[in-house]
Design an enzyme around this catalytic site. Structure first.
Site, PDB file in Angstrom:
ATOM      1  CG  MET A  81      35.389 135.789 114.835  1.00 29.98           C
ATOM      2  SD  MET A  81      36.814 136.718 114.258  1.00 29.98           S
ATOM      3  CE  MET A  81      37.540 137.234 115.817  1.00 29.98           C
ATOM      4  CB  SER A  82      33.454 130.607 111.253  1.00 33.33           C
ATOM      5  OG  SER A  82      34.100 129.700 112.124  1.00 33.33           O
ATOM      6  CG  HIS A  90      45.378 135.185 113.109  1.00 30.26           C
ATOM      7  ND1 HIS A  90      44.332 134.296 113.243  1.00 30.26           N
ATOM      8  CD2 HIS A  90      45.860 134.990 111.850  1.00 30.26           C
ATOM      9  CE1 HIS A  90      44.193 133.606 112.110  1.00 30.26           C
ATOM     10  NE2 HIS A  90      45.103 134.010 111.255  1.00 30.26           N
ATOM     11  CB  SER A  99      41.929 129.046 111.976  1.00 27.80           C
ATOM     12  OG  SER A  99      41.132 130.109 111.625  1.00 27.80           O
ATOM     13  CG  HIS A 106      41.357 130.813 106.584  1.00 23.68           C
ATOM     14  ND1 HIS A 106      42.029 131.657 107.419  1.00 23.68           N
ATOM     15  CD2 HIS A 106      40.305 130.357 107.289  1.00 23.68           C
ATOM     16  CE1 HIS A 106      41.400 131.713 108.579  1.00 23.68           C
ATOM     17  NE2 HIS A 106      40.346 130.934 108.523  1.00 23.68           N
ATOM     18  CG  ASN A 115      42.071 132.281 122.078  1.00 24.18           C
ATOM     19  OD1 ASN A 115      41.805 131.792 120.980  1.00 24.18           O
ATOM     20  ND2 ASN A 115      41.326 133.198 122.640  1.00 24.18           N
ATOM     21  CG  HIS A 125      36.041 133.845 108.300  1.00 29.45           C
ATOM     22  ND1 HIS A 125      37.124 133.408 107.571  1.00 29.45           N
ATOM     23  CD2 HIS A 125      35.926 133.011 109.360  1.00 29.45           C
ATOM     24  CE1 HIS A 125      37.643 132.352 108.170  1.00 29.45           C
ATOM     25  NE2 HIS A 125      36.947 132.083 109.252  1.00 29.45           N
ATOM     26  CE1 TYR A 164      38.153 137.439 108.899  1.00 24.46           C
ATOM     27  CE2 TYR A 164      36.810 136.359 110.548  1.00 24.46           C
ATOM     28  CZ  TYR A 164      37.912 136.361 109.721  1.00 24.46           C
ATOM     29  OH  TYR A 164      38.758 135.302 109.705  1.00 24.46           O
ATOM     30  CD  GLU A 165      37.731 136.154 104.413  1.00 29.19           C
ATOM     31  OE1 GLU A 165      38.411 136.173 103.369  1.00 29.19           O
ATOM     32  OE2 GLU A 165      37.291 135.102 104.917  1.00 29.19           O
TER      33      GLU A 165
HETATM   34  N1  HPA Z   1      37.375 135.071 119.899  1.00 27.06           N
HETATM   35  C1  HPA Z   1      36.783 134.969 118.695  1.00 27.06           C
HETATM   36  N2  HPA Z   1      37.187 134.121 117.761  1.00 27.06           N
HETATM   37  C2  HPA Z   1      38.228 133.321 118.042  1.00 27.06           C
HETATM   38  C3  HPA Z   1      38.890 133.371 119.270  1.00 27.06           C
HETATM   39  C4  HPA Z   1      38.444 134.297 120.257  1.00 27.06           C
HETATM   40  O1  HPA Z   1      38.975 134.403 121.383  1.00 27.06           O
HETATM   41  N3  HPA Z   1      39.887 132.447 119.217  1.00 27.06           N
HETATM   42  C5  HPA Z   1      39.813 131.851 117.997  1.00 27.06           C
HETATM   43  N4  HPA Z   1      38.809 132.371 117.277  1.00 27.06           N
END
Ligand code: HPA
Length: 274
Positions: free
Chosen positions: A213-214, A249, A32, A63, A237, A85, A87-88
């Site tokens: 998530m990857s 996001h 990302s 992406h 973050n 991903h 989740y897609e």
């Molecule tokens: N959690 C999960 N995936 C993420 C995060 C998060 O806080 N930040 C960027 N990708």
């Protein structure tokens, strides 16, 4: 080689080889907002994923979705700008298809990158972290199903998924160019919802420093096939509940954009040293 995946890989391979005749040495997967590294590639040849037979195509904003071949610091590179991903809705076997292709193209080194939330308070938004190990909490594994013996063993050892040698190279490179690289254990969840504060407390107790998530599916497959692996995360973050603020996001993309230059400088210098 009668496994259906190998037949598909043969087709993808002959298409990609026609477009990118030089055998790549190093593959980089850009997560990302980390696409700007792709701008540093010399004599780039770009192939949108949609044109590549059997290649998974991403749907998330931020992406881009193209394979780029070319030179970076004199090394022959193949770069995925954007990934798909779990989740897609893709199977982990499809998510990791490009990694299998890289191996067939002759790649020996795989560099994975992604955005993560920082769980350990040593990590602040804007930090870069070398993944030293992972915890797979995605609820699946890309090697489930019949083993592809042409690619690797049924029960691969996982005691050094992320090459210690490459971790050293990364940390030394960081020092040389004045980037204070962090290290940490990475936990991967399926997403797409971010975690709850209770889940982040759980992950902290389990020993995770960061969450995303990857990366893990690609790392498992890269390790299965014997690629030498390095993974670098951009801490975009503080994870949920660590600070009194909500996650978005947009903020994740904004932080990635803020450190993209440091990130690109670091990866290109690492590639020079590998
Ligand atoms: N959690 C999960 N995936 C993420 C995060 C998060 O806080 N930040 C960027 N990708």
């Amino acid at each position: 080689m009668d496994n259906p995946v190998n037949i598909r890989l043969d087709e993808t391979l002959s298409f990609v080889r026609r477009r990118l005749p030089d055998k790549p040495e190093i593959a980089v997967v850009l997560g990302s907002g980390l696409g700007p590294l792709a701008e540093m590639i010399e004599t780039p040849i770009r192939i949108p994923y949609g044109e590549i037979p059997h290649f998974p195509v991403s749907t998330v904003s931020g992406h881009a979705g193209e394979l780029i071949g070319g030179l970076l610091k004199g090394r022959r590179l193949i770069c995925m700008n954007g990934r798909v991903h779990f989740y897609e809705g893709y199977a982990l076997a499809d998510i990791t298809y490009p990694i299998k292709l890289f191996k067939r193209l002759g790649v020996e080194t795989l560099i994975l990158t992604n955005a993560v939330g920082g769980i350990n308070t040593r990590l602040a938004a804007g930090d870069l972290m070398v993944i030293v190990d992972h915890i797979n909490l995605m609820g699946s594994n890309p090697l489930i199903g019949e083993n592809n013996d042409a690619l690797g063993p049924r029960f691969p050892d996982m005691s050094e998924v992320y090459s210690r040698r490459l971790q050293e190279v990364a940390l030394k490179t960081g020092q040389e160019i004045g980037i204070d690289l962090k290290t940490g254990v990475y936990a991967a969840l399926s997403g797409p919802s971010y975690e709850t504060p209770a889940e982040i407390r759980m992950l902290s107790i389990l020993g995770a420093d960061a969450v995303g998530m990857s990366v893990v599916p690609e790392a498992i497959i890269g390790n299965h096939m014997g690629l030498e692996l390095l993974a670098i995360s951009c801490v975009t973050n503080a994870a949920a509940g660590i600070l009194d603020q909500k996650l978005s996001h947009e903020d994740v993309k904004a932080t990635a954009a803020r450190i993209k230059d440091d990130f690109s400088r670091l990866i290109s210098r690492i590639i020079e040293q590998i």
